[in-house]
Design a protein around this motif. Sequence first.
Motif, PDB file in Angstrom:
ATOM      1  N   SER A  58      37.353 -73.901  -3.850  1.00 54.93           N
ATOM      2  CA  SER A  58      38.250 -72.711  -3.800  1.00 54.93           C
ATOM      3  C   SER A  58      37.429 -71.383  -3.730  1.00 54.93           C
ATOM      4  O   SER A  58      36.704 -71.191  -4.592  1.00 54.93           O
ATOM      5  CB  SER A  58      39.128 -72.688  -5.161  1.00 54.93           C
ATOM      6  OG  SER A  58      39.848 -71.574  -5.259  1.00 54.93           O
ATOM      7  N   TYR A 116      35.511 -76.423 -13.766  1.00 50.67           N
ATOM      8  CA  TYR A 116      36.783 -75.924 -14.925  1.00 50.67           C
ATOM      9  C   TYR A 116      36.446 -76.954 -15.970  1.00 50.67           C
ATOM     10  O   TYR A 116      36.579 -78.098 -15.735  1.00 50.67           O
ATOM     11  CB  TYR A 116      38.103 -76.095 -14.431  1.00 50.67           C
ATOM     12  CG  TYR A 116      38.354 -75.104 -13.410  1.00 50.67           C
ATOM     13  CD1 TYR A 116      38.576 -73.759 -13.334  1.00 50.67           C
ATOM     14  CD2 TYR A 116      38.462 -75.638 -12.015  1.00 50.67           C
ATOM     15  CE1 TYR A 116      38.976 -72.918 -12.487  1.00 50.67           C
ATOM     16  CE2 TYR A 116      38.822 -74.942 -11.000  1.00 50.67           C
ATOM     17  CZ  TYR A 116      38.986 -73.402 -11.173  1.00 50.67           C
ATOM     18  OH  TYR A 116      39.195 -72.636 -10.030  1.00 50.67           O
ATOM     19  N   GLU A 137      40.085 -76.175 -20.001  1.00 47.37           N
ATOM     20  CA  GLU A 137      40.700 -75.706 -18.652  1.00 47.37           C
ATOM     21  C   GLU A 137      40.324 -74.372 -18.264  1.00 47.37           C
ATOM     22  O   GLU A 137      41.141 -73.434 -17.270  1.00 47.37           O
ATOM     23  CB  GLU A 137      42.393 -75.547 -18.733  1.00 47.37           C
ATOM     24  CG  GLU A 137      43.006 -77.143 -19.176  1.00 47.37           C
ATOM     25  CD  GLU A 137      44.366 -77.135 -19.197  1.00 47.37           C
ATOM     26  OE1 GLU A 137      45.025 -76.125 -18.988  1.00 47.37           O
ATOM     27  OE2 GLU A 137      44.928 -78.297 -19.415  1.00 47.37           O
ATOM     28  N   GLU A 138      39.138 -73.942 -18.678  1.00 48.49           N
ATOM     29  CA  GLU A 138      38.524 -72.688 -18.494  1.00 48.49           C
ATOM     30  C   GLU A 138      37.587 -72.621 -17.499  1.00 48.49           C
ATOM     31  O   GLU A 138      37.006 -73.734 -17.477  1.00 48.49           O
ATOM     32  CB  GLU A 138      38.136 -71.738 -19.572  1.00 48.49           C
ATOM     33  CG  GLU A 138      39.094 -71.354 -20.608  1.00 48.49           C
ATOM     34  CD  GLU A 138      38.505 -70.765 -21.968  1.00 48.49           C
ATOM     35  OE1 GLU A 138      37.165 -70.680 -21.911  1.00 48.49           O
ATOM     36  OE2 GLU A 138      39.119 -70.317 -22.718  1.00 48.49           O
ATOM     37  N   GLU A 139      37.240 -71.934 -16.423  1.00 49.52           N
ATOM     38  CA  GLU A 139      36.406 -71.744 -15.472  1.00 49.52           C
ATOM     39  C   GLU A 139      34.784 -71.924 -16.189  1.00 49.52           C
ATOM     40  O   GLU A 139      34.750 -70.695 -17.021  1.00 49.52           O
ATOM     41  CB  GLU A 139      36.493 -70.641 -14.603  1.00 49.52           C
ATOM     42  CG  GLU A 139      35.483 -70.711 -13.450  1.00 49.52           C
ATOM     43  CD  GLU A 139      35.462 -69.597 -12.364  1.00 49.52           C
ATOM     44  OE1 GLU A 139      34.569 -68.862 -12.131  1.00 49.52           O
ATOM     45  OE2 GLU A 139      36.835 -69.180 -11.874  1.00 49.52           O
ATOM     46  N   LYS A 180      34.266 -74.064  -7.454  1.00 48.74           N
ATOM     47  CA  LYS A 180      34.415 -73.958  -8.940  1.00 48.74           C
ATOM     48  C   LYS A 180      34.208 -75.077  -9.671  1.00 48.74           C
ATOM     49  O   LYS A 180      34.460 -76.133  -9.595  1.00 48.74           O
ATOM     50  CB  LYS A 180      35.719 -73.318  -9.130  1.00 48.74           C
ATOM     51  CG  LYS A 180      36.308 -72.280  -8.184  1.00 48.74           C
ATOM     52  CD  LYS A 180      35.444 -70.896  -8.574  1.00 48.74           C
ATOM     53  CE  LYS A 180      35.876 -69.886  -7.797  1.00 48.74           C
ATOM     54  NZ  LYS A 180      35.259 -68.608  -8.206  1.00 48.74           N
ATOM     55  N   GLY A 219      43.190 -72.393 -13.106  1.00 46.86           N
ATOM     56  CA  GLY A 219      42.374 -72.826 -11.993  1.00 46.86           C
ATOM     57  C   GLY A 219      43.126 -72.768 -10.801  1.00 46.86           C
ATOM     58  O   GLY A 219      44.448 -73.029 -10.605  1.00 46.86           O
ATOM     59  N   THR A 271      34.294 -82.077 -16.420  1.00 48.79           N
ATOM     60  CA  THR A 271      34.385 -80.787 -15.629  1.00 48.79           C
ATOM     61  C   THR A 271      35.126 -81.301 -14.391  1.00 48.79           C
ATOM     62  O   THR A 271      34.980 -82.227 -13.865  1.00 48.79           O
ATOM     63  CB  THR A 271      32.996 -80.324 -15.361  1.00 48.79           C
ATOM     64  OG1 THR A 271      32.399 -80.009 -16.571  1.00 48.79           O
ATOM     65  CG2 THR A 271      33.313 -78.990 -14.461  1.00 48.79           C
ATOM     66  N   SER A 331      30.849 -71.343 -10.966  1.00 49.99           N
ATOM     67  CA  SER A 331      31.107 -70.814  -9.679  1.00 49.99           C
ATOM     68  C   SER A 331      30.142 -70.859  -8.770  1.00 49.99           C
ATOM     69  O   SER A 331      28.966 -70.032  -9.219  1.00 49.99           O
ATOM     70  CB  SER A 331      31.844 -69.228  -9.723  1.00 49.99           C
ATOM     71  OG  SER A 331      32.288 -68.842  -8.518  1.00 49.99           O
TER      72      SER A 331
END
Length: 357
Positions: A77, A83, A88-90, A81, A60, A72, A93
């Motif tokens: 950024s 995550y 801990e994944e995106e 975003k 991230g 979340t 967006s």
Amino acid sequence: MKTSLLLLSLTISFLSFSQALQNIESVEYDHENSRFLVSNSNSIIAMDQPTLELSFFGDGAAGFGMEVMNNTLFAISNGIKGYDLSTEEEVMSLSIPGSGFLNGMASDGVNRLWVTDFSNGRIYEIDVTDLDNPTSEMVVANTGSTPNGIVYDETNDRLVFVNWGGSADIKAVNLQTYQVSTLTGTSLGNCDGIDNDAADNYFVSSWSPLRISKFNSDFSGTPETIEAPGISNPADICYAKEIDTLAIPNSGNNTVTFVGFENPLSVRDRSDDRFQFGTIGNPITNQSYFQFTTTTHTQVALSILDESGKTVVTLIEGMRSPGEYKVLLNGVELATGIYFAQLRIGNDSSTKKIIVP
């Protein structure tokens, strides 16, 4: 006026890992995983609480404001975003066409985010109900200032934001009309961050002077100055209500200062000396309790009300002798939300706001 503190920053500990933090701007508290998350240039650093051990938060990235909501982490950024806090994944967006320098972020804890546009003087509202299809809308086209940190005030259904520049005003956005108003003028220059505690006190970081100022809920009177060592260009601060700790990211020296407080509703909110009525442990846990004192043999009623004023549960009702009473909340089942504890002794009453996380 200066306020007393229970804890100050762990300055020596920070010296050992300050080199791991770079270009920090924002900090958020992840209660479910007992950690603080710090924006760190092109990454996010997870800081375990209470050990303060550092690790990378997945892949991230966060350059400016962040908010934790519904498992979340939302971060500014190159747009916005999202995550997943567990993996801990995106997971989201969103780009905002026409925006300039997106800076501060707030949330309602349900499905809405608000982001300030520092360079264009705007505020955007983002609906993240569907992470696959988030939407954005410009709700304030001109704040008449340079907006920076922002926070959601649920009690008054409004946004409260601070501004850059000299003698910067603190302003509000009515979320029914999206009209902007000035809450108070200040003698502070270059205000960066703002957050509130469970008692709706507001903490504001400023660069001139280098200071954390504490305002009461209606921004009346003279703000208190929070004393804490190591403050250097304090940025997007976070008040972790669950542990009554203010986290201050120092963009001037890439450290984080922690300031611990006694529970604001159990210690500071005792305005009625006749009752000595307080909430011990707020937000509410199964260890929380109410305490009060009676000086005569009299009728006593203690109830919990919802936000509409409807009684949810009555804890005490009847005659009581003089003395000090503690009423445990273990076993009382309440849905997540804001409530009010109302104590009636004889013909008098006192009400305290409580939060069920």
